[in-house]
Design a protein around this motif. Structure first.
Motif, PDB file in Angstrom:
ATOM      1  N   MET A   1     -10.332  63.282 -47.711  1.00 12.11           N
ATOM      2  CA  MET A   1     -10.891  61.994 -48.067  1.00 12.11           C
ATOM      3  C   MET A   1     -12.139  62.098 -49.136  1.00 12.11           C
ATOM      4  N   ALA A   2     -13.084  63.068 -49.329  1.00 16.60           N
ATOM      5  CA  ALA A   2     -13.916  63.359 -50.305  1.00 16.60           C
ATOM      6  C   ALA A   2     -13.201  63.850 -51.660  1.00 16.60           C
ATOM      7  N   ALA A   3     -11.987  64.296 -51.438  1.00 14.73           N
ATOM      8  CA  ALA A   3     -11.383  64.691 -52.683  1.00 14.73           C
ATOM      9  C   ALA A   3     -10.482  63.240 -53.383  1.00 14.73           C
ATOM     10  N   LEU A   4     -10.302  62.586 -52.514  1.00 15.74           N
ATOM     11  CA  LEU A   4      -9.804  61.057 -53.106  1.00 15.74           C
ATOM     12  C   LEU A   4     -11.091  60.391 -53.661  1.00 15.74           C
ATOM     13  N   ARG A   5     -12.010  60.519 -53.055  1.00 22.35           N
ATOM     14  CA  ARG A   5     -13.232  59.702 -53.481  1.00 22.35           C
ATOM     15  C   ARG A   5     -13.643  60.428 -54.812  1.00 22.35           C
ATOM     16  N   ALA A   6     -13.751  61.619 -54.868  1.00 21.66           N
ATOM     17  CA  ALA A   6     -13.837  62.247 -56.079  1.00 21.66           C
ATOM     18  C   ALA A   6     -12.872  62.012 -57.349  1.00 21.66           C
ATOM     19  N   GLN A   7     -11.570  61.706 -57.039  1.00 24.05           N
ATOM     20  CA  GLN A   7     -10.644  61.186 -57.918  1.00 24.05           C
ATOM     21  C   GLN A   7     -10.993  59.690 -58.506  1.00 24.05           C
TER      22      GLN A   7
ATOM     23  N   GLY B   1     -12.706  58.692 -36.739  1.00 17.39           N
ATOM     24  CA  GLY B   1     -13.209  59.609 -37.624  1.00 17.39           C
ATOM     25  C   GLY B   1     -13.071  59.513 -39.059  1.00 17.39           C
ATOM     26  N   LEU B   2     -11.722  59.104 -39.296  1.00 18.66           N
ATOM     27  CA  LEU B   2     -11.430  58.762 -40.898  1.00 18.66           C
ATOM     28  C   LEU B   2     -12.171  57.732 -41.634  1.00 18.66           C
ATOM     29  N   ILE B   3     -12.220  56.551 -40.777  1.00 22.04           N
ATOM     30  CA  ILE B   3     -12.730  55.362 -41.073  1.00 22.04           C
ATOM     31  C   ILE B   3     -14.288  55.548 -41.211  1.00 22.04           C
ATOM     32  N   GLN B   4     -14.934  56.202 -40.435  1.00 30.65           N
ATOM     33  CA  GLN B   4     -16.231  56.464 -40.417  1.00 30.65           C
ATOM     34  C   GLN B   4     -16.447  57.363 -41.691  1.00 30.65           C
ATOM     35  N   VAL B   5     -15.579  58.573 -42.097  1.00 30.76           N
ATOM     36  CA  VAL B   5     -15.756  59.293 -43.131  1.00 30.76           C
ATOM     37  C   VAL B   5     -15.744  58.449 -44.432  1.00 30.76           C
ATOM     38  N   ALA B   6     -14.846  57.543 -44.516  1.00 29.58           N
ATOM     39  CA  ALA B   6     -14.356  56.466 -45.594  1.00 29.58           C
ATOM     40  C   ALA B   6     -15.525  55.930 -45.895  1.00 29.58           C
ATOM     41  N   ARG B   7     -16.349  55.665 -45.159  1.00 28.09           N
ATOM     42  CA  ARG B   7     -17.435  54.784 -45.022  1.00 28.09           C
ATOM     43  C   ARG B   7     -18.661  55.449 -45.743  1.00 28.09           C
ATOM     44  N   GLU B   8     -18.876  56.666 -44.922  1.00 29.99           N
ATOM     45  CA  GLU B   8     -19.872  57.450 -45.625  1.00 29.99           C
ATOM     46  C   GLU B   8     -19.696  57.889 -46.878  1.00 29.99           C
ATOM     47  N   LEU B   9     -18.528  57.905 -47.279  1.00 31.84           N
ATOM     48  CA  LEU B   9     -18.162  58.428 -48.763  1.00 31.84           C
ATOM     49  C   LEU B   9     -18.226  57.149 -49.663  1.00 31.84           C
ATOM     50  N   GLY B  10     -18.519  56.060 -49.286  1.00 31.98           N
ATOM     51  CA  GLY B  10     -18.627  54.959 -50.145  1.00 31.98           C
ATOM     52  C   GLY B  10     -17.481  54.174 -50.565  1.00 31.98           C
ATOM     53  N   PHE B  11     -16.415  54.395 -49.943  1.00 30.83           N
ATOM     54  CA  PHE B  11     -15.527  53.491 -50.289  1.00 30.83           C
ATOM     55  C   PHE B  11     -15.608  52.111 -50.231  1.00 30.83           C
ATOM     56  N   GLY B  12     -15.280  51.112 -51.092  1.00 28.31           N
ATOM     57  CA  GLY B  12     -15.902  49.798 -51.113  1.00 28.31           C
ATOM     58  C   GLY B  12     -14.979  48.868 -50.119  1.00 28.31           C
ATOM     59  N   SER B  13     -13.809  49.147 -49.857  1.00 22.91           N
ATOM     60  CA  SER B  13     -13.127  48.370 -48.945  1.00 22.91           C
ATOM     61  C   SER B  13     -11.868  49.281 -48.136  1.00 22.91           C
TER      62      SER B  13
ATOM     63  N   ARG C   1      -5.313  45.732 -26.115  1.00 20.90           N
ATOM     64  CA  ARG C   1      -6.297  46.733 -26.281  1.00 20.90           C
ATOM     65  C   ARG C   1      -6.285  47.358 -27.533  1.00 20.90           C
ATOM     66  N   THR C   2      -4.894  47.384 -28.252  1.00 17.83           N
ATOM     67  CA  THR C   2      -5.185  47.817 -29.544  1.00 17.83           C
ATOM     68  C   THR C   2      -6.085  46.869 -30.433  1.00 17.83           C
ATOM     69  N   ILE C   3      -5.927  45.465 -30.541  1.00 22.41           N
ATOM     70  CA  ILE C   3      -6.692  44.566 -31.042  1.00 22.41           C
ATOM     71  C   ILE C   3      -8.128  45.060 -30.939  1.00 22.41           C
ATOM     72  N   ALA C   4      -8.458  45.196 -29.674  1.00 18.63           N
ATOM     73  CA  ALA C   4      -9.997  45.400 -29.258  1.00 18.63           C
ATOM     74  C   ALA C   4     -10.518  46.762 -29.848  1.00 18.63           C
ATOM     75  N   GLN C   5      -9.636  47.735 -29.882  1.00 20.39           N
ATOM     76  CA  GLN C   5     -10.023  48.872 -30.438  1.00 20.39           C
ATOM     77  C   GLN C   5     -10.104  48.748 -32.123  1.00 20.39           C
ATOM     78  N   MET C   6      -9.292  48.085 -32.637  1.00 14.62           N
ATOM     79  CA  MET C   6      -9.358  47.620 -34.105  1.00 14.62           C
ATOM     80  C   MET C   6     -10.750  47.004 -34.438  1.00 14.62           C
ATOM     81  N   VAL C   7     -10.918  45.902 -33.730  1.00 12.24           N
ATOM     82  CA  VAL C   7     -12.169  45.201 -33.956  1.00 12.24           C
ATOM     83  C   VAL C   7     -13.512  46.150 -33.817  1.00 12.24           C
ATOM     84  N   ASP C   8     -13.256  46.928 -32.881  1.00 13.46           N
ATOM     85  CA  ASP C   8     -14.458  48.152 -32.591  1.00 13.46           C
ATOM     86  C   ASP C   8     -14.546  48.857 -34.060  1.00 13.46           C
ATOM     87  N   LEU C   9     -13.538  49.089 -34.644  1.00 18.63           N
ATOM     88  CA  LEU C   9     -13.499  50.093 -35.833  1.00 18.63           C
ATOM     89  C   LEU C   9     -14.234  49.388 -36.752  1.00 18.63           C
ATOM     90  N   ARG C  10     -13.910  48.004 -37.219  1.00 18.50           N
ATOM     91  CA  ARG C  10     -14.437  47.228 -38.197  1.00 18.50           C
ATOM     92  C   ARG C  10     -14.140  47.339 -39.421  1.00 18.50           C
TER      93      ARG C  10
END
Ligand code: SF4
Length: 472
Positions: free
Chosen positions: A171-177, A208-220, A239-248
């Motif tokens: 993910m960091a490599a994608l952001r660096a590109q 975990g990946l969504i968290q990392v993407a946020r920390e790396l500054g992906f705008g959307s 249940r899937t909907i609730a989990q998704m809402v949780d990930l925001r």
């Protein structure tokens, strides 16, 4: 369009499934109009060269907006049984190099006609799985694009990510590109559903990946879900909907699974009896709709939700939403260059599509030809109808005066028959037909594709509806 949009979101109470089933049936998603099934093989590489040169002249005269680019990476390591994409399943990563070589040739041919360093404000890598390419291969492709086009400082660079193929360091490599937007294919978090569609990925890894993407500054950050999959039940999907809402994630795309096994071979591995029935599909759609809206998401249009601060939600509120092959977009009417096998492009008033198989794609490029195999030049009637259909799909309304002014015609008179054919939708409460406008009601958003189909001339000309997914 500066006044607040009316009816900007669908009803949280669903229409009865009896009404939905009455109009349920296959229909286009209107990422283009005319739809891709209307493209003709008489549109060849010579025609595309002429179209690119016309864009070049417009660009040199300062009359062309920055471009959008779509790059199709067709490879995936394993097959998802619901898949309807153009993809190649392989574990042989050495297939990437000849494909990147071919993309370089295609880029050079396009630039030869278009002119070098044309400004680009939007880039999207789709597939297949773009992250089938390793970090060095993605860097190579980005290098080729940056040497051929000039990306504007605020360009949106987005990539579809298969969570099974990336790590935080990737993910960091994608952001660096330079990628600043990312879309994760999730579909469903339930174990049984994941096994039934042969796509197993844990909730924890996506979180975990969504968290990392946020920390790396992906705008959307976007995440895709699908309802109507095998083994899905209203309870499991809740249940899937609730989990998704949780990930925001900033955006959520909610697609209806279209079971067309005659057309898409992978779907033959899905047993009909494992699929949820119509009223379960309707209830899953209703739960998702209510779950996302009550959690602060705004309804963008068919299938899409976004948090209020996301650019898509802002564009929706300001009446600036667009629709293109990637779905909803914030970019004004950009010309789109499609690169790679099966990619679709739109330049000025022409649409085109590249060869759908790798051998055909490579062969054209080896001969020094653009690999286009079909396309269409849009006529004046299509342009007006495209305007009407996109107004419905993006804004849920057609203002007769606006469209009339843009095209120099009287909408009420020219589309008298179509407006009459809206009568059943009016009777069911899906549409309001007024002196000055057609307005989709909050309930009507559920069937907006079916409403748009009334204005589609080509469906009336014998185009088969069976090739499209269900409208609800
Ligand atoms: S759904 Fe996506 S990842 Fe799965 S096989 Fe199709 S293209 Fe590949």
């Amino acid at each position: 369009m500066s006044e607040p949009l009316l009816h900007a979101e669908p009803n949280r109470a669903l229409p009865s499934d009896v009404v939905l089933r009455r109009i349920e049936g296959p229909g286009p998603r209107y990422t283009s109009y005319p739809t891709a099934d209307r493209f003709s093989e008489s549109f060849d590489s010579g025609r595309l060269e002429a179209v690119l040169e016309a864009h070049r002249s417009a660009s040199e005269a300062g009359a062309a907006a920055p471009l959008s680019i779509y790059v199709h990476i067709p490879f995936c390591e394993s097959l998802c049984y619901y898949c309807a994409c153009n993809k190649i399943i392989t574990r042989h990563h050495d297939r990437a190099t000849p494909y990147l070589d071919a993309l370089d040739v295609e880029i050079a041919l396009v630039v030869d006609r278009l002119g070098a360093m044309r400004p680009v404000s939007q880039l999207h890598f789709g597939g297949g799985s773009p992250t089938f390419l390793n970090d060095d291969e993605i860097a190579r492709l980005m290098g080729s694009l940056r040497r051929s086009f000039r990306f504007t400082p605020d360009a949106e660079l987005s990539i579809e990510v298969d969570p099974r193929t990336v790590t935080p360091s990737r993910m960091a490599a994608l952001r660096a590109q330079g990628f600043n937007r990312v879309s994760f294919g999730v579909q469903d978090f339930d174990d049984e559903v994941q096994r039934a569609v042969h796509r197993v990925q844990s909730f924890e890894s996506v979180r975990g990946l969504i968290q990392v993407a946020r920390e790396l500054g992906f705008g959307s950050i976007n995440a895709d879900l699908i309802y109507g999959l095998p083994k899905q039940t209203p309870e499991s999907f809740e249940r899937t909907i609730a989990q998704m809402v949780d990930l925001r994630p900033d955006r959520i795309a909610l697609y209806a699974y279209a079971h067309l096994p005659e057309r898409f071979k992978p779907q033959r591995r899905i047993a009909q009896e494992d699929l949820p029935v119509a009223n379960e599909r309707v209830s899953m759609l209703g739960m998702a709709m209510a779950g996302f809206l009550e959690s602060g998401y705004e309804y963008i249009g068919m299938d899409h939700f976004a948090l209020p601060q996301d650019s898509l939600a802002i564009a929706k509120r300001e009446g600036k939403l667009q629709r293109n092959f990637q779905g909803y977009s914030t970019q004004p009417d950009c010309d789109l260059i499609g690169l790679g096998v099966s990619a679709i492009g739109r330049i000025r008033n022409s649409y085109y599509q590249n060869a759908k198989t790798l051998p055909e794609y490579h062969e054209a490029l080896q001969r020094g030809r653009l690999p286009v195999v079909r396309g269409v030049d849009v006529d004046r009637d299509d342009l007006v109808r495209r305007d009407l259909i996109m107004a419905l799909m993006c804004h849920g309304r057609i203002e007769f005066a606006d469209v009339g002014r843009r095209h120099g015609l009287d909408v009420r008179q020219v589309f008298k028959n179509e407006l009459e054919r809206l009568a059943p939708f009016v009777a069911d409460g899906f549409v309001e037909l007024e002196e000055d406008a057609v307005r989709v009601t909050p309930m009507g958003w559920y069937v907006v594709r079916a409403v748009a189909m009334v204005f589609d001339r080509h469906l009336g000309e014998g185009a088969s509806r069976e090739r499209f997914s269900k409208v609800v």
